[in-house]
Write a protein that holds these residues in place. Structure first.
Motif, PDB file in Angstrom:
ATOM      1  N   UNK A   1       7.536  -1.069   5.301  1.00  0.00           N
ATOM      2  CA  UNK A   1       7.304  -1.497   6.685  1.00  0.00           C
ATOM      3  C   UNK A   1       6.303  -0.599   7.409  1.00  0.00           C
ATOM      4  N   UNK A   2       6.455   0.709   7.256  1.00  0.00           N
ATOM      5  CA  UNK A   2       5.558   1.636   7.954  1.00  0.00           C
ATOM      6  C   UNK A   2       4.118   1.455   7.484  1.00  0.00           C
ATOM      7  N   UNK A   3       3.919   1.386   6.177  1.00  0.00           N
ATOM      8  CA  UNK A   3       2.567   1.234   5.630  1.00  0.00           C
ATOM      9  C   UNK A   3       1.938  -0.079   6.092  1.00  0.00           C
ATOM     10  N   UNK A   4       2.759  -1.117   6.189  1.00  0.00           N
ATOM     11  CA  UNK A   4       2.250  -2.421   6.625  1.00  0.00           C
ATOM     12  C   UNK A   4       1.796  -2.360   8.082  1.00  0.00           C
ATOM     13  N   UNK A   5       2.605  -1.726   8.928  1.00  0.00           N
ATOM     14  CA  UNK A   5       2.251  -1.623  10.354  1.00  0.00           C
ATOM     15  C   UNK A   5       1.035  -0.730  10.562  1.00  0.00           C
ATOM     16  N   UNK A   6       0.968   0.358   9.792  1.00  0.00           N
ATOM     17  CA  UNK A   6      -0.145   1.297   9.925  1.00  0.00           C
ATOM     18  C   UNK A   6      -1.420   0.701   9.346  1.00  0.00           C
ATOM     19  N   UNK A   7      -1.266  -0.078   8.285  1.00  0.00           N
ATOM     20  CA  UNK A   7      -2.425  -0.670   7.629  1.00  0.00           C
ATOM     21  C   UNK A   7      -3.106   0.287   6.675  1.00  0.00           C
ATOM     22  N   UNK A   8      -2.337   1.270   6.180  1.00  0.00           N
ATOM     23  CA  UNK A   8      -2.893   2.255   5.244  1.00  0.00           C
ATOM     24  C   UNK A   8      -1.780   2.788   4.356  1.00  0.00           C
ATOM     25  N   UNK A   9      -2.130   3.075   3.106  1.00  0.00           N
ATOM     26  CA  UNK A   9      -1.177   3.571   2.113  1.00  0.00           C
ATOM     27  C   UNK A   9      -1.678   4.899   1.564  1.00  0.00           C
ATOM     28  N   UNK A  10      -0.799   5.876   1.441  1.00  0.00           N
ATOM     29  CA  UNK A  10      -1.203   7.141   0.804  1.00  0.00           C
ATOM     30  C   UNK A  10      -0.276   7.525  -0.346  1.00  0.00           C
ATOM     31  N   UNK A  11       0.646   6.624  -0.705  1.00  0.00           N
ATOM     32  CA  UNK A  11       1.608   6.909  -1.764  1.00  0.00           C
ATOM     33  C   UNK A  11       1.988   5.588  -2.442  1.00  0.00           C
ATOM     34  N   UNK A  12       1.978   5.590  -3.772  1.00  0.00           N
ATOM     35  CA  UNK A  12       2.319   4.387  -4.533  1.00  0.00           C
ATOM     36  C   UNK A  12       3.370   4.729  -5.575  1.00  0.00           C
ATOM     37  N   UNK A  13       4.434   3.937  -5.606  1.00  0.00           N
ATOM     38  CA  UNK A  13       5.395   4.074  -6.708  1.00  0.00           C
ATOM     39  C   UNK A  13       5.038   3.044  -7.772  1.00  0.00           C
TER      40      UNK A  13
ATOM     41  N   UNK B   1       3.792  -4.282 -14.582  1.00  0.00           N
ATOM     42  CA  UNK B   1       3.680  -3.118 -13.702  1.00  0.00           C
ATOM     43  C   UNK B   1       3.837  -3.555 -12.253  1.00  0.00           C
ATOM     44  N   UNK B   2       4.741  -2.880 -11.527  1.00  0.00           N
ATOM     45  CA  UNK B   2       5.019  -3.237 -10.126  1.00  0.00           C
ATOM     46  C   UNK B   2       4.644  -2.051  -9.236  1.00  0.00           C
ATOM     47  N   UNK B   3       3.706  -2.299  -8.311  1.00  0.00           N
ATOM     48  CA  UNK B   3       3.204  -1.243  -7.436  1.00  0.00           C
ATOM     49  C   UNK B   3       3.692  -1.463  -6.006  1.00  0.00           C
ATOM     50  N   UNK B   4       4.329  -0.431  -5.445  1.00  0.00           N
ATOM     51  CA  UNK B   4       4.761  -0.506  -4.042  1.00  0.00           C
ATOM     52  C   UNK B   4       4.115   0.629  -3.256  1.00  0.00           C
ATOM     53  N   UNK B   5       3.530   0.288  -2.115  1.00  0.00           N
ATOM     54  CA  UNK B   5       2.821   1.263  -1.296  1.00  0.00           C
ATOM     55  C   UNK B   5       3.640   1.773  -0.124  1.00  0.00           C
TER      56      UNK B   5
ATOM     57  N   UNK C   1      -4.642  -1.747  -0.590  1.00  0.00           N
ATOM     58  CA  UNK C   1      -3.555  -2.635  -0.166  1.00  0.00           C
ATOM     59  C   UNK C   1      -3.511  -3.941  -0.966  1.00  0.00           C
ATOM     60  N   UNK C   2      -4.665  -4.518  -1.225  1.00  0.00           N
ATOM     61  CA  UNK C   2      -4.687  -5.835  -1.892  1.00  0.00           C
ATOM     62  C   UNK C   2      -4.364  -5.734  -3.386  1.00  0.00           C
ATOM     63  N   UNK C   3      -4.207  -4.515  -3.901  1.00  0.00           N
ATOM     64  CA  UNK C   3      -3.866  -4.340  -5.320  1.00  0.00           C
ATOM     65  C   UNK C   3      -2.373  -4.052  -5.519  1.00  0.00           C
TER      66      UNK C   3
END
Length: 247
Positions: free
Chosen positions: A77-89, A97-101, A69-71
């Protein structure tokens, strides 16, 4: 060439690599490849991006769903509420380079669960409270389904398996296993609940998909419960990731 991949550690077997490699072949999607990037330390992500300039998207698995998350430049919104990311564009703007989780697990779980729900499924027991439970709890809240978390060792806002009463099993007709119990090769393991108290009104959902019918699901089915494994959730989250990368 556009490259997609999976980061995590270890990466012994990957549904994602098989799924996307076959997708590219079957749908005639040329100049696309999907690779495995086993990185033990999330700090290696920056080097990975530099070394692989054709990267357009990543899936994220254990143990990096939270520490990535900190990278990221942004999370949905969903990833922020859940507090976990499993997909990055991964997008490149003027050399940056722009990373969105995103969390596509939540989408996959919700879309595979909704068609199974009956009017009696107003309360759920969430078995386990690890990383996999985060997306499950988010979806249950979104669907206005009350839930009780069940764990093996005492934890805040959770009960122990030994504290599940017949009344609780009767009122909570949706059971969701978020633990790895029953996953191959440990197929004889299962959450310790009173399966004989289940009935046709119950829906047992297991995030595990290997084997397709875990001991948890088999025991629930023996009592007439409806059962569902995590395979469709996996397919749906993968397709959601593909749509995210191609936005």
């Amino acid at each position: 060439m556009k490259t997609y991949g999976l980061i995590g550690y270890p990466l012994s077997h990957s549904f994602s690599k098989k799924y996307f490699t076959e997708k590219f072949q079957n749908e005639g999607i040329i100049n696309h490849q999907y690779e495995l990037f086993p990185i033990a330390d999330i700090k290696s992500l920056a080097d990975l991006l530099v070394e692989n300039p054709s990267l357009c998207g990543l899936n994220v698995t254990i143990p990096h769903k939270v520490n990535v998350l900190c990278y990221l430049n942004e999370v949905d919104e969903a990833a922020e509420k859940i507090g976990a990311v499993n997909c990055i564009s991964i997008k490149n703007f003027e050399g940056e380079t722009y990373l969105k989780g995103y969390n596509t697990d939540a989408y996959g779980f919700e879309e595979s669960l909704k068609p199974m729900l009956g009017p009696q499924h107003t309360k759920a027991l969430v078995l386990g409270d690890g990383g996999a439970a985060k997306a499950v709890k988010y979806v249950l809240e979104k669907l206005d389904i009350q839930y009780q978390v069940v764990v093996r060792t005492p934890a805040p806002n959770a009960i122990l398996y030994s504290e599940i009463t017949p009344q609780i099993l009767s009122s909570h007709q949706l059971l969701i296993n978020t633990t790895p119990l029953g996953m191959a090769p440990n197929i004889d393991t299962f959450p310790e609940i009173e399966y004989n108290l289940l009935g046709p009104g119950h829906l047992a959902y297991d995030l595990v998909y290997n084997p397709l019918e875990t001991a948890f699901l088999a025991k629930a089915a023996e009592q007439g419960a409806t059962i569902k494994n995590g395979l469709e959730m996996l397919y749906k989250q993968a397709e959601k990731a593909w749509s995210v990368w191609n936005k």
